[in-house]
Motif scaffolding. Structure first.
Motif, mmCIF file in Angstrom:
data_model
loop_
_atom_site.group_PDB
_atom_site.id
_atom_site.type_symbol
_atom_site.label_atom_id
_atom_site.label_comp_id
_atom_site.label_asym_id
_atom_site.label_seq_id
_atom_site.Cartn_x
_atom_site.Cartn_y
_atom_site.Cartn_z
ATOM 1 N N HIS A 1 0.865 -1.183 0.000
ATOM 2 C CA HIS A 1 0.000 0.000 0.000
ATOM 3 C C HIS A 1 0.900 1.231 0.000
ATOM 4 O O HIS A 1 1.911 1.250 0.680
ATOM 5 N N THR A 2 0.522 2.209 -0.763
ATOM 6 C CA THR A 2 1.329 3.441 -0.806
ATOM 7 C C THR A 2 0.483 4.622 -0.360
ATOM 8 O O THR A 2 -0.742 4.635 -0.513
ATOM 9 N N VAL A 3 1.155 5.583 0.174
ATOM 10 C CA VAL A 3 0.531 6.835 0.594
ATOM 11 C C VAL A 3 1.317 7.961 -0.081
ATOM 12 O O VAL A 3 2.542 7.987 -0.032
ATOM 13 N N VAL A 4 0.619 8.816 -0.725
ATOM 14 C CA VAL A 4 1.258 9.956 -1.381
ATOM 15 C C VAL A 4 1.196 11.154 -0.432
ATOM 16 O O VAL A 4 0.148 11.482 0.110
ATOM 17 N N ARG A 5 2.333 11.743 -0.234
ATOM 18 C CA ARG A 5 2.436 12.907 0.644
ATOM 19 C C ARG A 5 2.452 14.165 -0.223
ATOM 20 O O ARG A 5 3.106 14.242 -1.241
ATOM 21 N N HIS A 6 1.702 15.163 0.190
ATOM 22 C CA HIS A 6 1.621 16.429 -0.543
ATOM 23 C C HIS A 6 2.102 17.567 0.336
ATOM 24 O O HIS A 6 2.052 17.476 1.560
ATOM 25 N N GLU A 7 2.527 18.614 -0.333
ATOM 26 C CA GLU A 7 2.856 19.844 0.395
ATOM 27 C C GLU A 7 2.576 21.032 -0.524
ATOM 28 O O GLU A 7 2.542 20.896 -1.739
ATOM 29 N N GLU A 8 2.350 22.181 0.074
ATOM 30 C CA GLU A 8 2.116 23.387 -0.695
ATOM 31 C C GLU A 8 3.458 24.089 -0.920
ATOM 32 O O GLU A 8 4.317 24.089 -0.049
ATOM 33 N N ARG A 9 3.605 24.623 -2.083
ATOM 34 C CA ARG A 9 4.799 25.399 -2.388
ATOM 35 C C ARG A 9 4.350 26.843 -2.653
ATOM 36 O O ARG A 9 3.342 27.071 -3.307
ATOM 37 N N LEU A 10 5.098 27.760 -2.184
ATOM 38 C CA LEU A 10 4.770 29.174 -2.342
ATOM 39 C C LEU A 10 5.334 29.656 -3.677
ATOM 40 O O LEU A 10 6.526 29.604 -3.922
ATOM 41 N N ASP A 11 4.452 30.069 -4.565
ATOM 42 C CA ASP A 11 4.842 30.606 -5.866
ATOM 43 C C ASP A 11 4.495 32.094 -5.863
ATOM 44 O O ASP A 11 3.330 32.458 -5.786
ATOM 45 N N VAL A 12 5.498 32.947 -5.932
ATOM 46 C CA VAL A 12 5.292 34.390 -5.822
ATOM 47 C C VAL A 12 5.609 35.029 -7.176
ATOM 48 O O VAL A 12 6.643 34.768 -7.765
ATOM 49 N N SER A 13 4.678 35.839 -7.657
ATOM 50 C CA SER A 13 4.891 36.611 -8.876
ATOM 51 C C SER A 13 4.392 38.030 -8.615
ATOM 52 O O SER A 13 3.995 38.351 -7.499
ATOM 53 N N VAL B 1 7.775 38.357 1.343
ATOM 54 C CA VAL B 1 6.417 37.834 1.387
ATOM 55 C C VAL B 1 6.396 36.688 2.389
ATOM 56 O O VAL B 1 7.191 35.753 2.293
ATOM 57 N N THR B 2 5.495 36.752 3.340
ATOM 58 C CA THR B 2 5.360 35.699 4.347
ATOM 59 C C THR B 2 3.963 35.119 4.221
ATOM 60 O O THR B 2 2.979 35.841 4.293
ATOM 61 N N GLU B 3 3.907 33.830 4.016
ATOM 62 C CA GLU B 3 2.625 33.152 3.826
ATOM 63 C C GLU B 3 2.750 31.750 4.422
ATOM 64 O O GLU B 3 3.733 31.059 4.198
ATOM 65 N N PRO B 4 1.770 31.276 5.172
ATOM 66 C CA PRO B 4 1.857 29.909 5.709
ATOM 67 C C PRO B 4 1.605 28.885 4.588
ATOM 68 O O PRO B 4 0.738 29.087 3.747
ATOM 69 N N VAL B 5 2.393 27.829 4.579
ATOM 70 C CA VAL B 5 2.201 26.723 3.635
ATOM 71 C C VAL B 5 1.979 25.443 4.443
ATOM 72 O O VAL B 5 2.504 25.270 5.534
#
Length: 170
Positions: A28-40, A151-155
């Motif tokens: 069984h596999t579990v995929v781990r995700h995370e948010e990445r901050l993309d700033v433009s 830029v400070t943003e929670p991810v």
């Protein structure tokens, strides 16, 4: 291929050298995700500037040379002709006045004239006129100034935990 796709592909492939590979049906596999901050950046109106002109009144003094006629009173001998008096006269602007009859209104031997004799004197006066002329052009061009902002943003990111389940009571 995105980082997400690469992680998913790597987690689902098995290594042939793995002794547990034969038990692929149990895996069984579990995929781990995370948010990445993309700033433009985006461009928007930051304000308006109104360009206006105002009139400043300044008093200017300019010297002007003006002339005026003055009456020079001279007594001359009666036997002198007008041409001779004009040549010898030191008066500035003096003009010959014609014959004696023209000057005094009578010929020799006539009655004396009555009333005053009028002489018109002239003068120059300054005449002022205003003229609007172009003296300067002012050009305004917006320029760009670079500045660095932080830029400070929670991810969020996922963490995989192993939670042991209690064996089911029979």
């Amino acid at each position: 291929m995105t980082q997400y796709d690469a992680d998913r592909t790597a987690s689902t492939t098995t290594d042939a050298a793995d002794p547990l590979a034969s038990r692929a049906s149990d895996e069984h596999t579990v995929v781990r995700h995370e948010e990445r901050l993309d700033v433009s950046t985006s461009r928007r109106a930051s304000g308006k500037v109104r360009i206006g002109k105002k009139v400043v009144v300044e008093t200017v003094q300019v010297p002007v040379q003006v002339r005026r006629e003055v009456l020079v009173y001279e007594e001359l001998p009666a036997d002198e002709t007008p041409a001779e008096s004009a040549e010898t006269s030191p008066a500035v602007g003096a003009r010959p006045m014609g014959s004696r009859r023209e000057r005094f209104g009578h010929a020799d031997g006539d009655a004396l004239p009555e009333g005053p004799t009028e002489v018109v004197l002239h003068e120059e006066r300054p005449v002022v006129s205003l003229q609007t002329v172009q003296v300067e052009r002012v050009r305004m061009v917006p320029s760009t100034k670079d500045a660095e902002h932080s830029v400070t943003e929670p991810v969020r990111r996922e963490q995989v935990e192993l939670v042991r389940a209690e064996p089911a009571a029979s």
